[in-house]
Design an enzyme around this catalytic site. Structure first.
Site, PDB file in Angstrom:
ATOM      1  N   HIS A 175     -15.289   8.771 -24.402  1.00  0.00           N
ATOM      2  CA  HIS A 175     -15.199   8.694 -25.923  1.00  0.00           C
ATOM      3  C   HIS A 175     -14.329   9.713 -26.903  1.00  0.00           C
ATOM      4  CE1 HIS A 175     -16.251  13.083 -24.831  1.00  0.00           C
ATOM      5  NE2 HIS A 175     -16.027  13.529 -26.563  1.00  0.00           N
ATOM      6  N   ARG A 194      -8.228  13.925 -21.180  1.00  0.00           N
ATOM      7  CA  ARG A 194      -7.222  13.021 -22.235  1.00  0.00           C
ATOM      8  C   ARG A 194      -6.821  11.163 -21.605  1.00  0.00           C
ATOM      9  NH1 ARG A 194      -3.479  15.958 -25.438  1.00  0.00           N
ATOM     10  NH2 ARG A 194      -4.570  17.341 -26.067  1.00  0.00           N
TER      11      ARG A 194
HETATM   12 ZN    ZN Z   1     -15.260  15.675 -26.439  1.00  0.00          ZN
END
Ligand code: ZN
Length: 320
Positions: A175, A194
């Protein structure tokens, strides 16, 4: 003598982020550090931002201390740490494309941390606001190949968002978001993997670390694709039950002028965030207390009902 029905007001902790803005000042009136600020940790006992209590019997103590030393406030809640973390996110530029682990993976690989189930209530959305939620690769190899070839548009599921949308982001869901103010309820965890950071550089010229190997471990390649954040459950007497998961439940409460909204509480405690407007709250017939946008409080174990007046929108969350 403190009562277990006295509301507890933690002081927010602010976190600068390269994707942040200044709306936590201009919209919420918080006294911010300089530069782009992305996160307000409004109710947190996490070691990376442990809120200090403001006023009342516990003035000056940290929320983590209350959890450890005043268990009567959290009647019967189990666990070795305060389980929830309530944030407001000011996402001006894109948040990194990220994914969070579940409890099992975090416990094993992140030194006993909790996993991170989270949900987002969109408070404000710019005209070009977008969320990336979920992805289109069918398995780990395909995902990895698309990352290597930078085929982001094909890989990531991107949709427009509007104020009032709500997204339940379970662990394993890739997301990101941009152009929005968001109220976030999550497990008390700070573990983020990430995948992509839009080639951005920090002030010192370096880029933020990526964690593709861990991300590939935790992404759920079988998850169904989310296509909208529109809320479809009905509002009943001012209360909309947004979600339940194994860790927490979340309600939206809307008070309108001329009537009061009563919220029954049957959980060990609740976290309440005033997201818009102003009004009052009272506990079991006590004198009402003023509230306004940007206030956050914990209703401890002795609160069985909160009554709200005024014109306000609040997000209420509680352990499952
Ligand atoms: Zn998050």
């Amino acid at each position: 003598m403190a009562r277990t029905s006295d509301l507890i007001f933690p002081q927010p902790v602010f976190v600068p982020k390269i994707w942040g803005g200044r709306r936590l000042d201009t919209e919420f009136g918080y006294d911010l550090p300089a530069g782009p600020v992305g996160e307000c940790w409004a109710i947190s006992a996490h070691p990376h931002g442990d809120c200090v209590i403001d006023g009342g019997a516990y003035d000056g103590r940290r929320l983590s201390e209350l959890w450890a030393e005043e268990p009567q406030l959290f009647g019967g809640a189990s666990g070795d740490r305060f389980p929830l973390l309530i944030k407001i996110l000011d996402v001006d530029d894109y948040l990194s494309v990220q994914v969070h682990p579940d409890d099992a993976y975090a416990t094993e690989h992140e030194g006993g941390s909790l996993g991170k189930s989270e949900c987002w209530y969109v408070l404000e959305a710019d005209d070009d606001a977008r969320i990336m939620i979920g992805q289109h690769a069918k398995d780990r190899d395909e995902f990895k190949g698309m990352v290597e070839k930078r085929r982001w548009d094909e890989l990531l599921n991107e949709i427009t968002i509007n104020a009032g949308d709500f997204f339940n982001i379970v662990p394993g869901t890739v997301h990101a978001v941009r152009g929005a103010l968001i109220l976030e309820v999550q497990q008390s965890s700070d573990v983020t993997y990430r995948v992509y950071d839009f080639e951005r550089l920090q002030d010192d010229g370096t880029s933020r670390e990526l964690h593709l190997a861990q991300a590939l471990d935790v992404i759920d390649f079988k998850a169904e694709t989310i296509t909208t954040g529109a809320i479809t459950v009905p509002e009943v007497d001012g209360v909309t039950h947004l979600m339940d998961c194994r860790y927490f439940g979340v309600d939206r409460v809307r008070a309108t002028a001329g009537s009061s909204v009563a919220l029954a509480l049957d959980k060990p405690f609740a976290c309440v965030s005033v997201c818009a407007g102003a009004g009052t709250v009272s506990v079991s017939g006590d004198a009402p207390r003023d509230l306004r946008k940007g206030n956050h409080f914990i209703a401890p174990a002795g609160c069985t009902e909160l009554s709200f007046t005024g014109e306000m929108m609040l997000i209420v969350s509680y352990p499952a």
